[in-house]
Each structure stands twice: as structure tokens, then as C-alpha cells.
Design an enzyme around this catalytic site. Structure first.
Site, PDB file in Angstrom:
ATOM      1  N   ASP A  25       0.939  -1.234  -0.036  1.00  0.00           N
ATOM      2  CA  ASP A  25      -0.023   0.029   0.012  1.00  0.00           C
ATOM      3  C   ASP A  25       1.069   1.355   0.015  1.00  0.00           C
ATOM      4  O   ASP A  25       1.551   1.411   0.890  1.00  0.00           O
ATOM      5  CB  ASP A  25      -0.810  -0.147   1.350  1.00  0.00           C
ATOM      6  CG  ASP A  25      -1.653   1.170   1.512  1.00  0.00           C
ATOM      7  OD1 ASP A  25      -1.795   2.040   0.614  1.00  0.00           O
ATOM      8  OD2 ASP A  25      -2.782   1.087   2.230  1.00  0.00           O
ATOM      9  N   ASN A  39      -7.133  12.483 -11.359  1.00  0.00           N
ATOM     10  CA  ASN A  39      -8.112  12.886 -12.558  1.00  0.00           C
ATOM     11  C   ASN A  39      -7.556  14.335 -12.655  1.00  0.00           C
ATOM     12  O   ASN A  39      -6.985  15.229 -11.971  1.00  0.00           O
ATOM     13  CB  ASN A  39      -9.302  12.385 -12.451  1.00  0.00           C
ATOM     14  CG  ASN A  39      -9.897  13.284 -11.052  1.00  0.00           C
ATOM     15  OD1 ASN A  39      -9.881  14.374 -10.950  1.00  0.00           O
ATOM     16  ND2 ASN A  39     -10.246  12.206 -10.085  1.00  0.00           N
ATOM     17  N   GLY A  47      -9.431   4.254  -5.745  1.00  0.00           N
ATOM     18  CA  GLY A  47      -8.223   3.588  -5.897  1.00  0.00           C
ATOM     19  C   GLY A  47      -7.130   4.285  -4.999  1.00  0.00           C
ATOM     20  O   GLY A  47      -7.393   4.712  -3.839  1.00  0.00           O
ATOM     21  N   ASP A  49      -6.047   7.577  -5.330  1.00  0.00           N
ATOM     22  CA  ASP A  49      -6.492   8.614  -5.017  1.00  0.00           C
ATOM     23  C   ASP A  49      -7.075   8.713  -3.626  1.00  0.00           C
ATOM     24  O   ASP A  49      -6.974   9.439  -2.880  1.00  0.00           O
ATOM     25  CB  ASP A  49      -7.207   9.142  -6.098  1.00  0.00           C
ATOM     26  CG  ASP A  49      -7.331  10.817  -6.200  1.00  0.00           C
ATOM     27  OD1 ASP A  49      -6.466  11.409  -5.455  1.00  0.00           O
ATOM     28  OD2 ASP A  49      -7.770  11.105  -7.444  1.00  0.00           O
ATOM     29  N   SER A 131      -2.610   4.470 -14.094  1.00  0.00           N
ATOM     30  CA  SER A 131      -3.812   4.385 -15.154  1.00  0.00           C
ATOM     31  C   SER A 131      -4.193   2.773 -15.187  1.00  0.00           C
ATOM     32  O   SER A 131      -5.001   2.439 -16.209  1.00  0.00           O
ATOM     33  CB  SER A 131      -3.240   4.562 -16.563  1.00  0.00           C
ATOM     34  OG  SER A 131      -3.318   6.042 -16.861  1.00  0.00           O
ATOM     35  N   THR A 132      -3.652   2.086 -14.346  1.00  0.00           N
ATOM     36  CA  THR A 132      -4.003   0.490 -14.570  1.00  0.00           C
ATOM     37  C   THR A 132      -4.947  -0.167 -13.547  1.00  0.00           C
ATOM     38  O   THR A 132      -5.295  -1.251 -13.729  1.00  0.00           O
ATOM     39  CB  THR A 132      -2.609  -0.465 -14.217  1.00  0.00           C
ATOM     40  OG1 THR A 132      -2.317  -0.026 -12.861  1.00  0.00           O
ATOM     41  CG2 THR A 132      -1.496  -0.150 -15.189  1.00  0.00           C
ATOM     42  N   GLY A 133      -5.666   0.972 -13.093  1.00  0.00           N
ATOM     43  CA  GLY A 133      -6.907   0.681 -12.179  1.00  0.00           C
ATOM     44  C   GLY A 133      -8.118   1.027 -13.038  1.00  0.00           C
ATOM     45  O   GLY A 133      -8.609   0.488 -13.916  1.00  0.00           O
ATOM     46  N   TYR A 135      -8.564   3.410 -14.501  1.00  0.00           N
ATOM     47  CA  TYR A 135      -8.443   3.946 -16.048  1.00  0.00           C
ATOM     48  C   TYR A 135      -8.112   2.854 -17.025  1.00  0.00           C
ATOM     49  O   TYR A 135      -8.108   3.028 -18.180  1.00  0.00           O
ATOM     50  CB  TYR A 135      -7.335   5.092 -16.015  1.00  0.00           C
ATOM     51  CG  TYR A 135      -7.752   6.270 -15.605  1.00  0.00           C
ATOM     52  CD1 TYR A 135      -9.405   6.709 -15.266  1.00  0.00           C
ATOM     53  CD2 TYR A 135      -6.916   7.533 -15.601  1.00  0.00           C
ATOM     54  CE1 TYR A 135      -9.683   7.754 -14.898  1.00  0.00           C
ATOM     55  CE2 TYR A 135      -7.386   8.743 -15.443  1.00  0.00           C
ATOM     56  CZ  TYR A 135      -8.702   8.951 -14.914  1.00  0.00           C
ATOM     57  OH  TYR A 135      -9.043  10.171 -14.421  1.00  0.00           O
TER      58      TYR A 135
HETATM   59  N1  AR6 Z   1      -1.312   1.663  -3.076  1.00  0.00           N
HETATM   60  C1  AR6 Z   1      -0.683   1.144  -4.229  1.00  0.00           C
HETATM   61  N2  AR6 Z   1      -1.557   1.034  -5.342  1.00  0.00           N
HETATM   62  C2  AR6 Z   1      -2.950   0.998  -5.331  1.00  0.00           C
HETATM   63  C3  AR6 Z   1      -3.438   1.382  -4.240  1.00  0.00           C
HETATM   64  C4  AR6 Z   1      -2.770   1.708  -2.991  1.00  0.00           C
HETATM   65  N3  AR6 Z   1      -3.108   1.800  -1.839  1.00  0.00           N
HETATM   66  N4  AR6 Z   1      -4.792   1.464  -4.593  1.00  0.00           N
HETATM   67  C5  AR6 Z   1      -4.947   0.975  -5.699  1.00  0.00           C
HETATM   68  N5  AR6 Z   1      -3.948   0.749  -6.139  1.00  0.00           N
HETATM   69  P1  AR6 Z   1      -6.362   3.645  -9.689  1.00  0.00           P
HETATM   70  P2  AR6 Z   1      -6.048   4.825 -12.279  1.00  0.00           P
HETATM   71  C6  AR6 Z   1      -3.390   0.452  -7.451  1.00  0.00           C
HETATM   72  O1  AR6 Z   1      -7.893   3.208  -9.898  1.00  0.00           O
HETATM   73  O2  AR6 Z   1      -6.253   3.528 -13.026  1.00  0.00           O
HETATM   74  C7  AR6 Z   1      -9.408   7.407  -9.259  1.00  0.00           C
HETATM   75  O3  AR6 Z   1     -10.788   7.639  -8.900  1.00  0.00           O
HETATM   76  C8  AR6 Z   1      -4.406  -0.408  -8.557  1.00  0.00           C
HETATM   77  O4  AR6 Z   1      -4.599  -1.719  -8.201  1.00  0.00           O
HETATM   78  O5  AR6 Z   1      -5.898   4.122  -8.289  1.00  0.00           O
HETATM   79  O6  AR6 Z   1      -4.865   5.774 -12.658  1.00  0.00           O
HETATM   80  C9  AR6 Z   1      -8.643   8.815  -9.763  1.00  0.00           C
HETATM   81  O7  AR6 Z   1      -9.389   9.922  -9.152  1.00  0.00           O
HETATM   82  C10 AR6 Z   1      -4.094   0.034  -9.757  1.00  0.00           C
HETATM   83  O8  AR6 Z   1      -2.827  -0.812 -10.166  1.00  0.00           O
HETATM   84  O9  AR6 Z   1      -5.871   4.847 -10.606  1.00  0.00           O
HETATM   85  C11 AR6 Z   1      -9.119   8.893 -11.421  1.00  0.00           C
HETATM   86  O10 AR6 Z   1     -10.300   9.182 -11.504  1.00  0.00           O
HETATM   87  C12 AR6 Z   1      -3.220   1.334  -9.654  1.00  0.00           C
HETATM   88  O11 AR6 Z   1      -2.945   1.475  -8.297  1.00  0.00           O
HETATM   89  C13 AR6 Z   1      -8.889   7.453 -11.591  1.00  0.00           C
HETATM   90  O12 AR6 Z   1      -9.110   6.700 -10.403  1.00  0.00           O
HETATM   91  C14 AR6 Z   1      -3.731   2.600 -10.333  1.00  0.00           C
HETATM   92  O13 AR6 Z   1      -5.116   2.285 -10.081  1.00  0.00           O
HETATM   93  C15 AR6 Z   1      -7.464   7.340 -11.976  1.00  0.00           C
HETATM   94  O14 AR6 Z   1      -7.478   5.747 -12.457  1.00  0.00           O
END
Ligand code: AR6
Length: 184
Positions: A25, A39, A47, A49, A131-133, A135
């Protein structure tokens, strides 16, 4: 002894800079700057954020409101509130669409954070896999782009001594491990 909340770790040294892959984490990782997957409205969300704003407290959102927004493929710096980091770098990766722009924008989001690291002369930075969650960027495509951008950057003179990729869950960690192996 620092508490990382970390399960696996793999490291590589490039030009005297340590590149580490951790599974865990990001809010538990000790680094001068923690990168947020934000975003373009800097409005908060789920996620990473959500986790960063929850752990860091309201000063980070206030700073985001003052800045007002950030284009896709770029990044802005704020304070880190209650987190132990000095800064949060809010990077806006692309929403995956399956066209060539995706790669350029993802690379540019990582590069913008590395440029901020030089600007603030920091020694350590922790990235999530942008971007891998939510997005939707496929991990096996995003991991080599992330690692190539970081390794190309740290081959040049830099203030950085440590770059940490913090991967959440087995599949993210595995995708980055696999990509790192192809870097020799
Ligand atoms: N620590 C490390 N990695 C994490 C954690 C954490 N605590 N939580 C999730 N991940 P994402 P995006 C991973 O969705 O795809 C938001 O709503 C997750 O498994 O956080 O860039 C923003 O406001 C994935 O592999 O970000 C934007 O609207 C990675 O972090 C949007 O999501 C990124 O997932 C951005 O989407």
C-alpha cells in the site's frame, strides 16, 4: 525499522540509483514524494487517490482545489498532509482507449513526476502503477512503459537515489517483475 506493509520486493541498481518493486500500500511507504494516480480535475476519487486523501487528510485536497486541475500526461505537486512524505505529486495518466496516444500520455505522466523530483531535488519517490486501475490500462502494456521511462531517466544525472514502484496485489507485482526481467 520502517513499516512498509510490504510482501515482496525486488531491486535493481542503475547508475547508483536503486529501482525497487514493492508489493503493498503506497500510503505506508516512506519516500520524499508519493505519486498519486489523479484525475485532471484533481477532484479525488477511488483507488490510490482515495487512499492518499484518506491517509493524508484535508490539506491535500485544499491544495488541489487551489491549483484547479492538471492536464492528462502531466503532474502537479502539493504538500503531503499527515503522510510522512514531503510532497504528493498528482499525476494524471490516460484513460486507456487502445490507440497510440495512450503510450505517449502514460510515459509523459511518469516523466512529469520525475521532472518534479529534479525540480524539488528529492532523493526518493514512490509511484503506483498509473492508469492500470479505474483507467483500464492493461498491466502487461503499462509495466514496460513505466519501467523504461524510469530507467531512461535515472541513467542521466539525477538527485534521486531511490525510485520505488509500489504494486497493489499479485498481478500488478508480477507484471512489473516480468517487465523488469526483459530489461536485462
Ligand atoms: N497503493 C498502491 N497501489 C494501489 C492502491 C494503494 N493504496 N490502491 C490501488 N492501487 P487507480 P488509475 C493500484 O484506479 O487507473 C481515481 O478515481 C491499483 O490496483 O488508483 O490511474 C482517480 O481519481 C492499480 O494497479 O488509478 C482517477 O479518477 C493502480 O494502483 C482514476 O481513479 C492504479 O489504479 C485514476 O485511475
Amino acid at each position: 525499522m520502517m513499516h512498509w506493509g510490504i510482501v515482496f520486493m525486488s531491486t535493481r541498481t542503475i547508475n547508483g540509483v536503486t529501482l525497487a518493486l514493492l508489493q503493498g500500500d503506497i500510503v505506508k511507504v516512506q519516500a520524499d514524494a508519493i505519486v498519486n494516480a489523479a484525475n485532471s480535475a484533481l477532484a479525488g476519487g477511488g483507488g490510490v487517490d482515495g487512499a492518499i486523501h484518506r491517509a493524508g487528510g484535508p490539506s491535500i485536497m485544499q491544495a488541489c482545489r487551489d491549483i484547479g486541475g492538471c492536464p492528462t500526461g502531466s503532474a502537479v505537486a502539493t504538500d503531503a498532509g499527515r503522510l510522512s512524505a514531503k510532497y504528493v505529486f498528482h499525476a494524471v495518466g490516460p484513460i486507456y482507449r487502445g490507440n497510440p496516444e495512450d503510450e505517449r500520455l502514460l510515459k509523459s505522466a511518469y516523466q512529469s513526476c520525475l521532472d518534479l523530483a529534479e525540480q524539488y531535488k528529492i532523493e526518493s519517490i514512490a509511484f503506483p502503477s498509473l492508469s492500470t486501475g479505474i483507467y483500464g490500462y492493461p498491466l502487461h502494456l503499462a509495466a514496460p512503459i513505466a519501467l523504461r521511462t524510469i530507467t531512461e531517466h535515472i541513467k542521466k544525472p539525477t538527485s534521486l537515489k531511490q525510485v520505488i514502484m509500489v504494486l497493489y496485489g499479485d498481478s500488478s507485482y508480477q507484471a512489473f517483475e516480468d517487465a523488469l526481467k526483459t530489461f536485462g
